[in-house]
Design a protein around this motif. Structure first.
Motif, PDB file in Angstrom:
ATOM      1  N   PHE A  41       0.840  -1.198   0.000  1.00 41.97           N
ATOM      2  CA  PHE A  41       0.000   0.000   0.000  1.00 41.97           C
ATOM      3  C   PHE A  41       0.882   1.258   0.000  1.00 41.97           C
ATOM      4  O   PHE A  41       0.881   2.024   0.969  1.00 41.97           O
ATOM      5  N   PRO A  42       1.662   1.484  -1.056  1.00 39.25           N
ATOM      6  CA  PRO A  42       2.619   2.597  -1.058  1.00 39.25           C
ATOM      7  C   PRO A  42       1.971   3.972  -0.955  1.00 39.25           C
ATOM      8  O   PRO A  42       2.613   4.914  -0.471  1.00 39.25           O
ATOM      9  N   THR A  43       0.714   4.109  -1.357  1.00 39.44           N
ATOM     10  CA  THR A  43       0.064   5.414  -1.231  1.00 39.44           C
ATOM     11  C   THR A  43      -0.183   5.788   0.220  1.00 39.44           C
ATOM     12  O   THR A  43      -0.474   6.946   0.525  1.00 39.44           O
ATOM     13  N   LEU A  44      -0.048   4.815   1.132  1.00 41.98           N
ATOM     14  CA  LEU A  44      -0.278   5.068   2.559  1.00 41.98           C
ATOM     15  C   LEU A  44       1.024   5.119   3.360  1.00 41.98           C
ATOM     16  O   LEU A  44       0.992   5.183   4.588  1.00 41.98           O
ATOM     17  N   ASN A  45       2.172   5.093   2.680  1.00 45.50           N
ATOM     18  CA  ASN A  45       3.459   5.070   3.369  1.00 45.50           C
ATOM     19  C   ASN A  45       3.681   6.265   4.284  1.00 45.50           C
ATOM     20  O   ASN A  45       4.292   6.146   5.341  1.00 45.50           O
ATOM     21  N   LEU A  46       3.214   7.418   3.867  1.00 48.47           N
ATOM     22  CA  LEU A  46       3.437   8.656   4.616  1.00 48.47           C
ATOM     23  C   LEU A  46       2.170   9.162   5.280  1.00 48.47           C
ATOM     24  O   LEU A  46       2.129  10.290   5.767  1.00 48.47           O
ATOM     25  N   THR A  47       1.140   8.323   5.329  1.00 52.39           N
ATOM     26  CA  THR A  47      -0.149   8.731   5.879  1.00 52.39           C
ATOM     27  C   THR A  47      -0.175   8.489   7.386  1.00 52.39           C
ATOM     28  O   THR A  47      -0.151   7.331   7.832  1.00 52.39           O
ATOM     29  N   PRO A  48      -0.225   9.537   8.202  1.00 60.26           N
ATOM     30  CA  PRO A  48      -0.105   9.371   9.663  1.00 60.26           C
ATOM     31  C   PRO A  48      -1.111   8.406  10.275  1.00 60.26           C
ATOM     32  O   PRO A  48      -0.765   7.668  11.209  1.00 60.26           O
ATOM     33  N   ILE A  49      -2.332   8.366   9.782  1.00 64.46           N
ATOM     34  CA  ILE A  49      -3.346   7.502  10.378  1.00 64.46           C
ATOM     35  C   ILE A  49      -3.020   6.024  10.153  1.00 64.46           C
ATOM     36  O   ILE A  49      -3.565   5.144  10.827  1.00 64.46           O
ATOM     37  N   ASN A  50      -2.123   5.726   9.216  1.00 67.87           N
ATOM     38  CA  ASN A  50      -1.687   4.356   8.956  1.00 67.87           C
ATOM     39  C   ASN A  50      -0.411   4.007   9.719  1.00 67.87           C
ATOM     40  O   ASN A  50       0.060   2.871   9.645  1.00 67.87           O
ATOM     41  N   LEU A  51       0.142   4.963  10.452  1.00 64.09           N
ATOM     42  CA  LEU A  51       1.418   4.767  11.137  1.00 64.09           C
ATOM     43  C   LEU A  51       1.178   4.581  12.638  1.00 64.09           C
ATOM     44  O   LEU A  51       0.669   5.472  13.310  1.00 64.09           O
ATOM     45  N   ILE A  52       1.557   3.416  13.149  1.00 68.34           N
ATOM     46  CA  ILE A  52       1.267   3.025  14.529  1.00 68.34           C
ATOM     47  C   ILE A  52       2.564   2.918  15.323  1.00 68.34           C
ATOM     48  O   ILE A  52       3.467   2.160  14.943  1.00 68.34           O
ATOM     49  N   PRO A  53       2.710   3.652  16.439  1.00 60.94           N
ATOM     50  CA  PRO A  53       3.877   3.445  17.292  1.00 60.94           C
ATOM     51  C   PRO A  53       3.865   2.026  17.846  1.00 60.94           C
ATOM     52  O   PRO A  53       2.830   1.537  18.299  1.00 60.94           O
ATOM     53  N   ALA A  54       5.009   1.364  17.785  1.00 62.45           N
ATOM     54  CA  ALA A  54       5.042  -0.050  18.171  1.00 62.45           C
ATOM     55  C   ALA A  54       6.419  -0.433  18.691  1.00 62.45           C
ATOM     56  O   ALA A  54       7.420   0.210  18.394  1.00 62.45           O
ATOM     57  N   CYS A  55       6.460  -1.515  19.457  1.00 66.08           N
ATOM     58  CA  CYS A  55       7.742  -2.090  19.850  1.00 66.08           C
ATOM     59  C   CYS A  55       8.287  -2.888  18.671  1.00 66.08           C
ATOM     60  O   CYS A  55       7.550  -3.239  17.740  1.00 66.08           O
ATOM     61  N   SER A  56       9.567  -3.192  18.708  1.00 62.07           N
ATOM     62  CA  SER A  56      10.195  -3.920  17.604  1.00 62.07           C
ATOM     63  C   SER A  56       9.589  -5.309  17.435  1.00 62.07           C
ATOM     64  O   SER A  56       9.386  -5.785  16.307  1.00 62.07           O
ATOM     65  N   ASP A  57       9.276  -5.974  18.555  1.00 60.17           N
ATOM     66  CA  ASP A  57       8.744  -7.331  18.470  1.00 60.17           C
ATOM     67  C   ASP A  57       7.376  -7.365  17.792  1.00 60.17           C
ATOM     68  O   ASP A  57       7.119  -8.222  16.946  1.00 60.17           O
ATOM     69  N   CYS A  58       6.486  -6.448  18.167  1.00 54.03           N
ATOM     70  CA  CYS A  58       5.160  -6.411  17.533  1.00 54.03           C
ATOM     71  C   CYS A  58       5.276  -6.078  16.059  1.00 54.03           C
ATOM     72  O   CYS A  58       4.562  -6.637  15.215  1.00 54.03           O
ATOM     73  N   ASN A  59       6.170  -5.170  15.720  1.00 57.63           N
ATOM     74  CA  ASN A  59       6.383  -4.803  14.321  1.00 57.63           C
ATOM     75  C   ASN A  59       6.843  -6.013  13.518  1.00 57.63           C
ATOM     76  O   ASN A  59       6.352  -6.278  12.413  1.00 57.63           O
ATOM     77  N   LYS A  60       7.771  -6.783  14.064  1.00 55.75           N
ATOM     78  CA  LYS A  60       8.294  -7.953  13.357  1.00 55.75           C
ATOM     79  C   LYS A  60       7.247  -9.056  13.239  1.00 55.75           C
ATOM     80  O   LYS A  60       7.160  -9.734  12.220  1.00 55.75           O
ATOM     81  N   LYS A  61       6.476  -9.259  14.308  1.00 57.45           N
ATOM     82  CA  LYS A  61       5.481 -10.337  14.270  1.00 57.45           C
ATOM     83  C   LYS A  61       4.409 -10.059  13.229  1.00 57.45           C
ATOM     84  O   LYS A  61       3.925 -10.977  12.560  1.00 57.45           O
ATOM     85  N   LYS A  62       4.044  -8.806  13.086  1.00 54.13           N
ATOM     86  CA  LYS A  62       3.001  -8.468  12.129  1.00 54.13           C
ATOM     87  C   LYS A  62       3.513  -8.539  10.691  1.00 54.13           C
ATOM     88  O   LYS A  62       2.785  -8.909   9.772  1.00 54.13           O
ATOM     89  N   LEU A  63       4.781  -8.179  10.506  1.00 57.78           N
ATOM     90  CA  LEU A  63       5.421  -8.207   9.198  1.00 57.78           C
ATOM     91  C   LEU A  63       4.560  -7.497   8.155  1.00 57.78           C
ATOM     92  O   LEU A  63       4.032  -6.426   8.404  1.00 57.78           O
ATOM     93  N   ALA A  64       4.429  -8.087   6.954  1.00 55.27           N
ATOM     94  CA  ALA A  64       3.684  -7.434   5.868  1.00 55.27           C
ATOM     95  C   ALA A  64       2.346  -8.123   5.642  1.00 55.27           C
ATOM     96  O   ALA A  64       1.848  -8.186   4.526  1.00 55.27           O
ATOM     97  N   SER A  65       1.761  -8.657   6.713  1.00 56.94           N
ATOM     98  CA  SER A  65       0.483  -9.352   6.567  1.00 56.94           C
ATOM     99  C   SER A  65      -0.615  -8.373   6.155  1.00 56.94           C
ATOM    100  O   SER A  65      -0.662  -7.236   6.599  1.00 56.94           O
ATOM    101  N   VAL A  66      -1.475  -8.840   5.284  1.00 56.43           N
ATOM    102  CA  VAL A  66      -2.571  -8.016   4.759  1.00 56.43           C
ATOM    103  C   VAL A  66      -3.891  -8.662   5.142  1.00 56.43           C
ATOM    104  O   VAL A  66      -4.131  -9.833   4.792  1.00 56.43           O
ATOM    105  N   PRO A  67      -4.766  -7.976   5.857  1.00 47.25           N
ATOM    106  CA  PRO A  67      -6.059  -8.570   6.221  1.00 47.25           C
ATOM    107  C   PRO A  67      -6.929  -8.789   4.994  1.00 47.25           C
ATOM    108  O   PRO A  67      -6.985  -7.952   4.091  1.00 47.25           O
ATOM    109  N   THR A  68      -7.593  -9.917   4.957  1.00 47.11           N
ATOM    110  CA  THR A  68      -8.468 -10.241   3.827  1.00 47.11           C
ATOM    111  C   THR A  68      -9.938 -10.286   4.219  1.00 47.11           C
ATOM    112  O   THR A  68     -10.798 -10.515   3.385  1.00 47.11           O
TER     113      THR A  68
END
Length: 297
Positions: free
Chosen positions: A123-150
């Protein structure tokens, strides 16, 4: 899992700030030319996010013919998130939003990064969109990876949109063993529908929260074991329960659904633990990270 106030900044702010820091003139202009497409994506995100339907946003591999997903990733990393860049203050404003700097996705570890709820590569159009940017710990960021909800059900918790209620929904169960064993489960709040229940359970699974909380609970019980033995010896099961209730009330007042709140509630409500189990914490066994007793070596 904590609700956060949505960022006060918008994609227009981040795009302008990034473009101001790009020294390659053609790239800066391409980013500015992409602003209308980015704004349209932001509007769609806000509309669907408010109703829990972000899974309906269609992935893409570019923003405009001049900016593909790879280049948008470079812009994010080399300009928006880079230390010293004109836009870094906006990045930090998002990253430092949670109370005490605690990750809103696990409620346990420190925020170290910013996660794209809908991933950058899809979703490159949302790369700089603040509402799509979530503060997170490194572990949560890694666990989620690039998964896309279907579907609505397999979306993870979104701190800017989802309100989980202050009703008790995280529950700890205490199993008699030496040392005591703890497990955590989700008891749906009365305000949740079936979709929200499925989403919370999916979030727990994706982020590995039960394993994390079990490990933390084992450590917490080890910390309080001496005090509980002293209280039990002096005042019996009722004194142990009274002490655990005080600990529960203190944690509940701060966060009704933290793992500590659930743990102290579970310990307090266990007749076995108050009468006997508290004396078995310092057993000559070790507790592994899954909360299962293992013989000491």
């Amino acid at each position: 899992m904590k609700r956060l106030h949505p960022p006060l900044i918008q994609a227009t702010d981040t795009v302008h700030a990034c473009a101001a820091g790009i020294t390659i003139a053609d790239r800066a202009q391409a980013l500015m030319d992409a602003l209308p497409a980015i704004q349209r994506s932001e509007a769609e995100y806000l509309e669907l996010g408010a109703t829990g339907q972000l899974y309906r946003i269609t992935p893409s591999d570019s923003v405009t013919p001049a900016i593909d997903a790879t280049l948008m990733g470079v812009i994010y990393k080399s300009h928006f998130a880079r230390q010293g860049s004109p836009s870094r203050t906006l990045y930090d404003q998002i990253r430092m939003a949670p109370e005490f700097g605690i990750c809103p996705l696990c409620g346990q570890r420190n925020v170290a990064t910013v996660d794209h709820y809908l991933p950058q590569t899809r979703f490159p159009t949302l790369n700089l969109t603040p509402i799509n940017l979530i503060p997170a710990c490194s572990d949560c960021n890694k666990k989620k990876l690039a998964s896309v909800p279907t579907s609505a059900e397999n979306q993870t918790f979104h701190p800017y949109f989802d309100e989980l209620s202050n009703e008790r929904w995280l529950i700890a169960e205490i199993q008699p063993s030496a040392p005591p064993t703890v497990s955590f489960e989700i008891r749906p709040a009365g305000t949740w529908d079936a979709v929200m229940t499925a989403r919370v359970r999916n979030h727990f699974l994706v982020m590995g929260l039960e394993e994390l909380y079990i490990a933390q609970a084992a450590s917490e019980m080890a910390d309080i074991s001496y005090a509980l033995e002293d209280i039990g010896a002096a005042t019996g099961p009722d004194g142990v329960r009274l002490h655990l209730n005080s600990q529960f009330r203190s944690r509940h007042a701060h966060n009704p659904n933290s793992w500590k709140t659930a743990l102290y509630e579970g310990l307090r409500d266990s007749d076995w633990f108050c009468a006997e189990g508290h004396r078995l914490i310092r057993n000559r066994s070790q507790i592994n990270t899954m909360g299962v007793a293992q013989p000491a070596l």
